[in-house]
Scaffold this motif. Structure first.
Motif, PDB file in Angstrom:
ATOM      1  N   ILE A   1       1.560  -5.769   4.920  1.00  0.00           N
ATOM      2  CA  ILE A   1       2.959  -5.693   4.529  1.00  0.00           C
ATOM      3  C   ILE A   1       3.371  -4.254   4.748  1.00  0.00           C
ATOM      4  O   ILE A   1       2.766  -3.335   4.177  1.00  0.00           O
ATOM      5  CB  ILE A   1       3.166  -6.099   3.051  1.00  0.00           C
ATOM      6  CG1 ILE A   1       2.707  -7.530   2.833  1.00  0.00           C
ATOM      7  CG2 ILE A   1       4.613  -5.916   2.640  1.00  0.00           C
ATOM      8  CD1 ILE A   1       2.665  -7.951   1.382  1.00  0.00           C
ATOM      9  N   PHE A   2       4.352  -4.045   5.580  1.00  0.00           N
ATOM     10  CA  PHE A   2       4.770  -2.701   5.941  1.00  0.00           C
ATOM     11  C   PHE A   2       6.231  -2.514   5.595  1.00  0.00           C
ATOM     12  O   PHE A   2       7.051  -3.378   5.911  1.00  0.00           O
ATOM     13  CB  PHE A   2       4.562  -2.472   7.449  1.00  0.00           C
ATOM     14  CG  PHE A   2       3.172  -2.828   7.899  1.00  0.00           C
ATOM     15  CD1 PHE A   2       2.116  -1.971   7.683  1.00  0.00           C
ATOM     16  CD2 PHE A   2       2.934  -4.040   8.522  1.00  0.00           C
ATOM     17  CE1 PHE A   2       0.833  -2.303   8.084  1.00  0.00           C
ATOM     18  CE2 PHE A   2       1.658  -4.386   8.933  1.00  0.00           C
ATOM     19  CZ  PHE A   2       0.597  -3.517   8.717  1.00  0.00           C
TER      20      PHE A   2
ATOM     21  N   ASP B   1       8.929   8.246  -0.429  1.00  0.00           N
ATOM     22  CA  ASP B   1       7.726   9.011  -0.767  1.00  0.00           C
ATOM     23  C   ASP B   1       6.543   8.045  -0.785  1.00  0.00           C
ATOM     24  O   ASP B   1       6.152   7.543  -1.847  1.00  0.00           O
ATOM     25  CB  ASP B   1       7.901   9.695  -2.122  1.00  0.00           C
ATOM     26  CG  ASP B   1       6.781  10.665  -2.442  1.00  0.00           C
ATOM     27  OD1 ASP B   1       5.700  10.594  -1.814  1.00  0.00           O
ATOM     28  OD2 ASP B   1       6.979  11.500  -3.346  1.00  0.00           O
ATOM     29  N   PRO B   2       5.954   7.763   0.387  1.00  0.00           N
ATOM     30  CA  PRO B   2       4.874   6.769   0.470  1.00  0.00           C
ATOM     31  C   PRO B   2       3.695   7.044  -0.459  1.00  0.00           C
ATOM     32  O   PRO B   2       3.172   6.119  -1.073  1.00  0.00           O
ATOM     33  CB  PRO B   2       4.446   6.825   1.936  1.00  0.00           C
ATOM     34  CG  PRO B   2       5.650   7.331   2.662  1.00  0.00           C
ATOM     35  CD  PRO B   2       6.304   8.286   1.709  1.00  0.00           C
ATOM     36  N   GLU B   3       3.271   8.293  -0.577  1.00  0.00           N
ATOM     37  CA  GLU B   3       2.116   8.599  -1.426  1.00  0.00           C
ATOM     38  C   GLU B   3       2.414   8.313  -2.892  1.00  0.00           C
ATOM     39  O   GLU B   3       1.596   7.734  -3.602  1.00  0.00           O
ATOM     40  CB  GLU B   3       1.684  10.052  -1.231  1.00  0.00           C
ATOM     41  CG  GLU B   3       1.018  10.272   0.119  1.00  0.00           C
ATOM     42  CD  GLU B   3       0.527  11.698   0.277  1.00  0.00           C
ATOM     43  OE1 GLU B   3       0.202  12.350  -0.740  1.00  0.00           O
ATOM     44  OE2 GLU B   3       0.461  12.139   1.432  1.00  0.00           O
TER      45      GLU B   3
ATOM     46  N   VAL C   1      -5.811   0.596  -3.062  1.00  0.00           N
ATOM     47  CA  VAL C   1      -5.755   0.738  -1.609  1.00  0.00           C
ATOM     48  C   VAL C   1      -6.905   1.634  -1.201  1.00  0.00           C
ATOM     49  O   VAL C   1      -6.973   2.793  -1.593  1.00  0.00           O
ATOM     50  CB  VAL C   1      -4.393   1.328  -1.170  1.00  0.00           C
ATOM     51  CG1 VAL C   1      -4.342   1.497   0.326  1.00  0.00           C
ATOM     52  CG2 VAL C   1      -3.259   0.437  -1.650  1.00  0.00           C
ATOM     53  N   GLU C   2      -7.825   1.087  -0.420  1.00  0.00           N
ATOM     54  CA  GLU C   2      -9.006   1.824   0.016  1.00  0.00           C
ATOM     55  C   GLU C   2      -8.676   2.670   1.230  1.00  0.00           C
ATOM     56  O   GLU C   2      -8.222   2.161   2.241  1.00  0.00           O
ATOM     57  CB  GLU C   2     -10.131   0.847   0.363  1.00  0.00           C
ATOM     58  CG  GLU C   2     -10.537  -0.018  -0.812  1.00  0.00           C
ATOM     59  CD  GLU C   2     -11.479  -1.131  -0.418  1.00  0.00           C
ATOM     60  OE1 GLU C   2     -11.936  -1.157   0.733  1.00  0.00           O
ATOM     61  OE2 GLU C   2     -11.735  -1.984  -1.271  1.00  0.00           O
ATOM     62  N   GLY C   3      -8.900   3.965   1.116  1.00  0.00           N
ATOM     63  CA  GLY C   3      -8.657   4.845   2.250  1.00  0.00           C
ATOM     64  C   GLY C   3      -7.203   4.827   2.699  1.00  0.00           C
ATOM     65  O   GLY C   3      -6.911   5.069   3.860  1.00  0.00           O
ATOM     66  N   GLN C   4      -6.281   4.498   1.780  1.00  0.00           N
ATOM     67  CA  GLN C   4      -4.846   4.426   2.053  1.00  0.00           C
ATOM     68  C   GLN C   4      -4.501   3.377   3.108  1.00  0.00           C
ATOM     69  O   GLN C   4      -3.412   3.390   3.651  1.00  0.00           O
ATOM     70  CB  GLN C   4      -4.288   5.791   2.471  1.00  0.00           C
ATOM     71  CG  GLN C   4      -4.517   6.895   1.469  1.00  0.00           C
ATOM     72  CD  GLN C   4      -3.745   6.708   0.167  1.00  0.00           C
ATOM     73  OE1 GLN C   4      -3.078   5.726  -0.059  1.00  0.00           O
ATOM     74  NE2 GLN C   4      -3.861   7.661  -0.706  1.00  0.00           N
ATOM     75  N   MET C   5      -5.423   2.478   3.441  1.00  0.00           N
ATOM     76  CA  MET C   5      -5.135   1.520   4.502  1.00  0.00           C
ATOM     77  C   MET C   5      -5.330   0.057   4.085  1.00  0.00           C
ATOM     78  O   MET C   5      -4.523  -0.765   4.431  1.00  0.00           O
ATOM     79  CB  MET C   5      -6.013   1.798   5.728  1.00  0.00           C
ATOM     80  CG  MET C   5      -5.646   3.073   6.463  1.00  0.00           C
ATOM     81  SD  MET C   5      -3.990   3.009   7.161  1.00  0.00           S
ATOM     82  CE  MET C   5      -4.221   1.867   8.505  1.00  0.00           C
TER      83      MET C   5
ATOM     84  N   PRO D   1       9.628   2.114  -8.047  1.00  0.00           N
ATOM     85  CA  PRO D   1      10.490   3.286  -8.209  1.00  0.00           C
ATOM     86  C   PRO D   1      11.545   3.461  -7.115  1.00  0.00           C
ATOM     87  O   PRO D   1      12.511   4.183  -7.309  1.00  0.00           O
ATOM     88  CB  PRO D   1       9.508   4.458  -8.183  1.00  0.00           C
ATOM     89  CG  PRO D   1       8.221   3.884  -8.621  1.00  0.00           C
ATOM     90  CD  PRO D   1       8.212   2.476  -8.085  1.00  0.00           C
ATOM     91  N   GLU D   2      11.366   2.801  -5.984  1.00  0.00           N
ATOM     92  CA  GLU D   2      12.354   2.911  -4.910  1.00  0.00           C
ATOM     93  C   GLU D   2      13.316   1.724  -4.890  1.00  0.00           C
ATOM     94  O   GLU D   2      14.083   1.536  -3.963  1.00  0.00           O
ATOM     95  CB  GLU D   2      11.654   3.093  -3.568  1.00  0.00           C
ATOM     96  CG  GLU D   2      10.904   4.425  -3.524  1.00  0.00           C
ATOM     97  CD  GLU D   2      10.578   4.913  -2.141  1.00  0.00           C
ATOM     98  OE1 GLU D   2      11.030   4.324  -1.154  1.00  0.00           O
ATOM     99  OE2 GLU D   2       9.851   5.921  -2.056  1.00  0.00           O
ATOM    100  N   GLY D   3      13.264   0.905  -5.948  1.00  0.00           N
ATOM    101  CA  GLY D   3      14.215  -0.195  -6.096  1.00  0.00           C
ATOM    102  C   GLY D   3      13.836  -1.483  -5.397  1.00  0.00           C
ATOM    103  O   GLY D   3      14.625  -2.421  -5.359  1.00  0.00           O
TER     104      GLY D   3
END
Length: 120
Positions: free
Chosen positions: A9-10, A15-17, A31-35, A105-107
């Motif tokens: 899902i993309f 602020d992605p982090e 999320v493992e390794g941010q991926m 937080p981004e709605g």
């Protein structure tokens, strides 16, 4: 060829982090390794809605639905963290399960689904 599941899902984020951290902190999405996120097996609903649905806010093109266990405990935790939670008994169905709605937080609208026994 056959599709075997959702591979990802993309979506855009300011602020992605910070958003990944919010999902990890409040929903336990590790999320493992941010991926990759290794989730439990279960049903995934793929359902286009009418363009004028009022099932989620009209200014958003999509809504994610997450399967959860122990919805009441999760909702209590979210409320303690200051996350606004919306419930409606009309959303629940004994054969399908229970539902609640929150926003990240981004709605972005998120639906939380505790499947009925045997439904998930």
């Amino acid at each position: 060829m056959v599709v075997t599941g959702i591979g990802g899902i993309f979506f855009r984020a300011k602020d992605p982090e910070a958003l990944l951290k919010w999902y990890r902190t409040h929903l336990g999405i590790a999320v493992e390794g941010q991926m990759h996120w290794n989730q439990q097996a279960g049903p995934t609903v793929f359902m286009p809605f009418a363009h004028d649905t009022d099932y989620w806010p009209g200014n958003k093109q999509w809504m994610m639905n997450f399967r959860v266990t122990d919805l009441d405990t999760l909702l209590a935790s979210l409320r303690l963290a200051g996350v606004a939670v919306e419930t409606d008994p009309n959303w629940d169905a004994p054969e399908i399960g229970r539902f609640a709605r929150i926003h990240d937080p981004e709605g972005n609208p998120l639906e939380l689904w505790e499947p009925a026994e045997g439904a998930g």
